[in-house]
Design a protein around this motif. Sequence first.
Motif, PDB file in Angstrom:
ATOM      1  N   PHE A  62      -5.524   4.808   1.375  1.00 38.24           N
ATOM      2  CA  PHE A  62      -4.794   4.630   2.589  1.00 38.24           C
ATOM      3  C   PHE A  62      -4.483   5.901   2.995  1.00 38.24           C
ATOM      4  CE2 PHE A  62      -3.854   0.805   0.096  1.00 38.24           C
ATOM      5  CZ  PHE A  62      -3.804  -0.184   1.232  1.00 38.24           C
ATOM      6  N   VAL A  63      -5.442   6.173   4.172  1.00 37.82           N
ATOM      7  CA  VAL A  63      -5.293   7.754   4.693  1.00 37.82           C
ATOM      8  C   VAL A  63      -4.627   7.656   5.897  1.00 37.82           C
ATOM      9  CG1 VAL A  63      -7.213   9.498   5.483  1.00 37.82           C
ATOM     10  CG2 VAL A  63      -7.698   7.990   3.735  1.00 37.82           C
ATOM     11  N   ASP A  64      -3.909   8.763   6.063  1.00 39.64           N
ATOM     12  CA  ASP A  64      -2.886   9.115   6.907  1.00 39.64           C
ATOM     13  C   ASP A  64      -3.922   9.979   8.170  1.00 39.64           C
ATOM     14  OD1 ASP A  64      -1.048   9.550   9.209  1.00 39.64           O
ATOM     15  OD2 ASP A  64       0.516  10.275   7.812  1.00 39.64           O
ATOM     16  N   ALA A  65      -4.409   9.308   9.247  1.00 38.91           N
ATOM     17  CA  ALA A  65      -5.344  10.161  10.124  1.00 38.91           C
ATOM     18  C   ALA A  65      -4.777  10.082  11.538  1.00 38.91           C
ATOM     19  CB  ALA A  65      -6.875   9.482  10.062  1.00 38.91           C
ATOM     20  N   GLN A  84      14.073   8.994   8.469  1.00 36.77           N
ATOM     21  CA  GLN A  84      13.317   9.150   9.974  1.00 36.77           C
ATOM     22  C   GLN A  84      12.669   8.070  10.349  1.00 36.77           C
ATOM     23  OE1 GLN A  84      11.138  13.073   9.727  1.00 36.77           O
ATOM     24  NE2 GLN A  84      10.473  12.691  12.040  1.00 36.77           N
ATOM     25  N   TYR A  85      12.179   7.206   9.778  1.00 28.55           N
ATOM     26  CA  TYR A  85      11.073   6.027  10.099  1.00 28.55           C
ATOM     27  C   TYR A  85      11.700   4.701   9.643  1.00 28.55           C
ATOM     28  CZ  TYR A  85       7.925  10.177  10.719  1.00 28.55           C
ATOM     29  OH  TYR A  85       7.483  11.260  11.185  1.00 28.55           O
ATOM     30  N   GLY A  86      12.804   4.637   8.886  1.00 27.98           N
ATOM     31  CA  GLY A  86      13.146   3.253   8.381  1.00 27.98           C
ATOM     32  C   GLY A  86      13.500   2.285   9.404  1.00 27.98           C
ATOM     33  N   PRO A  87      13.569   0.967   8.878  1.00 28.99           N
ATOM     34  CA  PRO A  87      13.767  -0.041   9.937  1.00 28.99           C
ATOM     35  C   PRO A  87      15.228  -0.027  10.437  1.00 28.99           C
ATOM     36  CG  PRO A  87      13.800  -0.994   7.874  1.00 28.99           C
ATOM     37  CD  PRO A  87      13.255   0.608   7.686  1.00 28.99           C
ATOM     38  N   HIS A  88      16.081   0.834  10.111  1.00 28.26           N
ATOM     39  CA  HIS A  88      17.629   0.997  10.636  1.00 28.26           C
ATOM     40  C   HIS A  88      17.502   1.994  11.891  1.00 28.26           C
ATOM     41  CE1 HIS A  88      16.932   4.419   8.017  1.00 28.26           C
ATOM     42  NE2 HIS A  88      17.831   4.927   8.808  1.00 28.26           N
ATOM     43  N   MET A 120       4.955   4.041   4.664  1.00 25.85           N
ATOM     44  CA  MET A 120       5.264   3.036   3.236  1.00 25.85           C
ATOM     45  C   MET A 120       3.877   3.022   2.697  1.00 25.85           C
ATOM     46  SD  MET A 120       7.124   1.221   1.450  1.00 25.85           S
ATOM     47  CE  MET A 120       8.458   1.127   2.701  1.00 25.85           C
ATOM     48  N   LEU A 121       2.831   2.929   3.282  1.00 29.79           N
ATOM     49  CA  LEU A 121       1.605   2.596   2.703  1.00 29.79           C
ATOM     50  C   LEU A 121       1.023   3.823   2.172  1.00 29.79           C
ATOM     51  CD1 LEU A 121      -0.485  -0.043   4.854  1.00 29.79           C
ATOM     52  CD2 LEU A 121       0.629  -0.350   2.505  1.00 29.79           C
ATOM     53  N   THR A 122       0.968   4.966   2.945  1.00 27.99           N
ATOM     54  CA  THR A 122       0.345   6.426   2.616  1.00 27.99           C
ATOM     55  C   THR A 122       1.345   7.415   1.754  1.00 27.99           C
ATOM     56  OG1 THR A 122       0.958   7.270   4.559  1.00 27.99           O
ATOM     57  CG2 THR A 122      -1.175   6.193   4.647  1.00 27.99           C
ATOM     58  N   ARG A 123       2.536   6.944   1.830  1.00 24.57           N
ATOM     59  CA  ARG A 123       3.439   7.930   1.140  1.00 24.57           C
ATOM     60  C   ARG A 123       4.308   7.266   0.189  1.00 24.57           C
ATOM     61  NH1 ARG A 123      -0.080  10.780   2.556  1.00 24.57           N
ATOM     62  NH2 ARG A 123       0.142  12.562   4.124  1.00 24.57           N
ATOM     63  N   ILE A 124       5.285   6.209   0.635  1.00 26.20           N
ATOM     64  CA  ILE A 124       6.476   5.814  -0.288  1.00 26.20           C
ATOM     65  C   ILE A 124       5.770   4.917  -1.301  1.00 26.20           C
ATOM     66  CG2 ILE A 124       8.260   4.260  -0.286  1.00 26.20           C
ATOM     67  CD1 ILE A 124       9.100   5.082   2.474  1.00 26.20           C
ATOM     68  N   LEU A 125       4.884   4.076  -1.157  1.00 27.56           N
ATOM     69  CA  LEU A 125       4.546   3.291  -2.094  1.00 27.56           C
ATOM     70  C   LEU A 125       3.677   3.973  -3.204  1.00 27.56           C
ATOM     71  CD1 LEU A 125       3.487  -0.121  -0.527  1.00 27.56           C
ATOM     72  CD2 LEU A 125       5.444   0.490  -1.864  1.00 27.56           C
ATOM     73  N   PRO A 126       2.969   4.946  -2.909  1.00 32.28           N
ATOM     74  CA  PRO A 126       2.309   6.002  -3.998  1.00 32.28           C
ATOM     75  C   PRO A 126       3.254   6.574  -4.555  1.00 32.28           C
ATOM     76  CG  PRO A 126       0.680   5.719  -2.080  1.00 32.28           C
ATOM     77  CD  PRO A 126       2.111   5.073  -1.557  1.00 32.28           C
ATOM     78  N   GLU A 140       4.727   0.449  13.585  1.00 32.24           N
ATOM     79  CA  GLU A 140       3.620   1.102  12.948  1.00 32.24           C
ATOM     80  C   GLU A 140       3.760   2.255  12.541  1.00 32.24           C
ATOM     81  OE1 GLU A 140      -0.323   2.086  12.538  1.00 32.24           O
ATOM     82  OE2 GLU A 140       0.368   0.035  13.060  1.00 32.24           O
ATOM     83  N   ARG A 141       4.467   3.015  12.742  1.00 32.41           N
ATOM     84  CA  ARG A 141       4.896   4.258  11.932  1.00 32.41           C
ATOM     85  C   ARG A 141       5.618   4.116  10.594  1.00 32.41           C
ATOM     86  NH1 ARG A 141       5.927   6.016  17.279  1.00 32.41           N
ATOM     87  NH2 ARG A 141       8.112   5.650  17.048  1.00 32.41           N
TER      88      ARG A 141
END
Length: 249
Positions: free
Chosen positions: A54-57, A161-165, A184-190, A178-179
């Motif tokens: 999962f690449v953050d591009a 900074q980005y959470g659903p709250h 979540m996919l590129t940073r938090i889960l890894p 989207e952010r």
Amino acid sequence: MTEDERPRLDCGYRWRIDLACPRGAASPDLHTQRRLFAASAGYCQNPECERELFVDADGKSVHVAEMAHVFAASEKGPRGTGGLSKAARGAFENLVMLCANCHTIVDKAPDAYPDDKMLGWKRDHAEKLKGLFGVIAFDSRQAARETVEPILAQNRAIFEQYGPHIEAAENPESGAAERWKRKMLTRILPNNKRVLALLDENRKLLQNDERNTLELFRQHVDDLEAFHIENLKNDATRFPDAMASILEN
């Protein structure tokens, strides 16, 4: 990436990544997809490849993850003579998570990548992840804490900074969903996988209450993956507050 390959939005913050084999003959179910993602920890399972799946591009989440069949989806495909049923061909045991390049290579040169070699990749991947994650056994709690704390701090900063709250989450046109999904996919889960690997490797340094906290965190991670990858409508367990101070003296 085509429209069908993009992550799908459902109910604001619930996402599922469509990684199913496009051939459809032996497509894995959602549970199998989540197991494969968890086992890969976001990295190609080819031990000679260290590519993130999962690449953050440029502000967008691009996934290059593909589920490759060891014995092909049909008898006529690469390594297709395994004599397996359709269900067995779509089972976890017959699949590896690869980047798009590696998937193409193993299917175009099947003789160079026999089934026993590909199955061995999954067995070896856990050791590979230890190297990618910098997982080592530490001599002291302080040394372990100095490695774990920055990872937890990064996840906390991303959530704040980005959470659903956040206020922007109330506006479906803001791009907040989207952010958050991308982070979540590129940073938090890894990052979660790395923390689990580090703490498991250094379990001897944990106190009894910290071992309980670790298991609560493991369930939290599992629920996050179910929610964001498998699209399960479950009540996710909360991040255990005690994780913020784990390994502190």
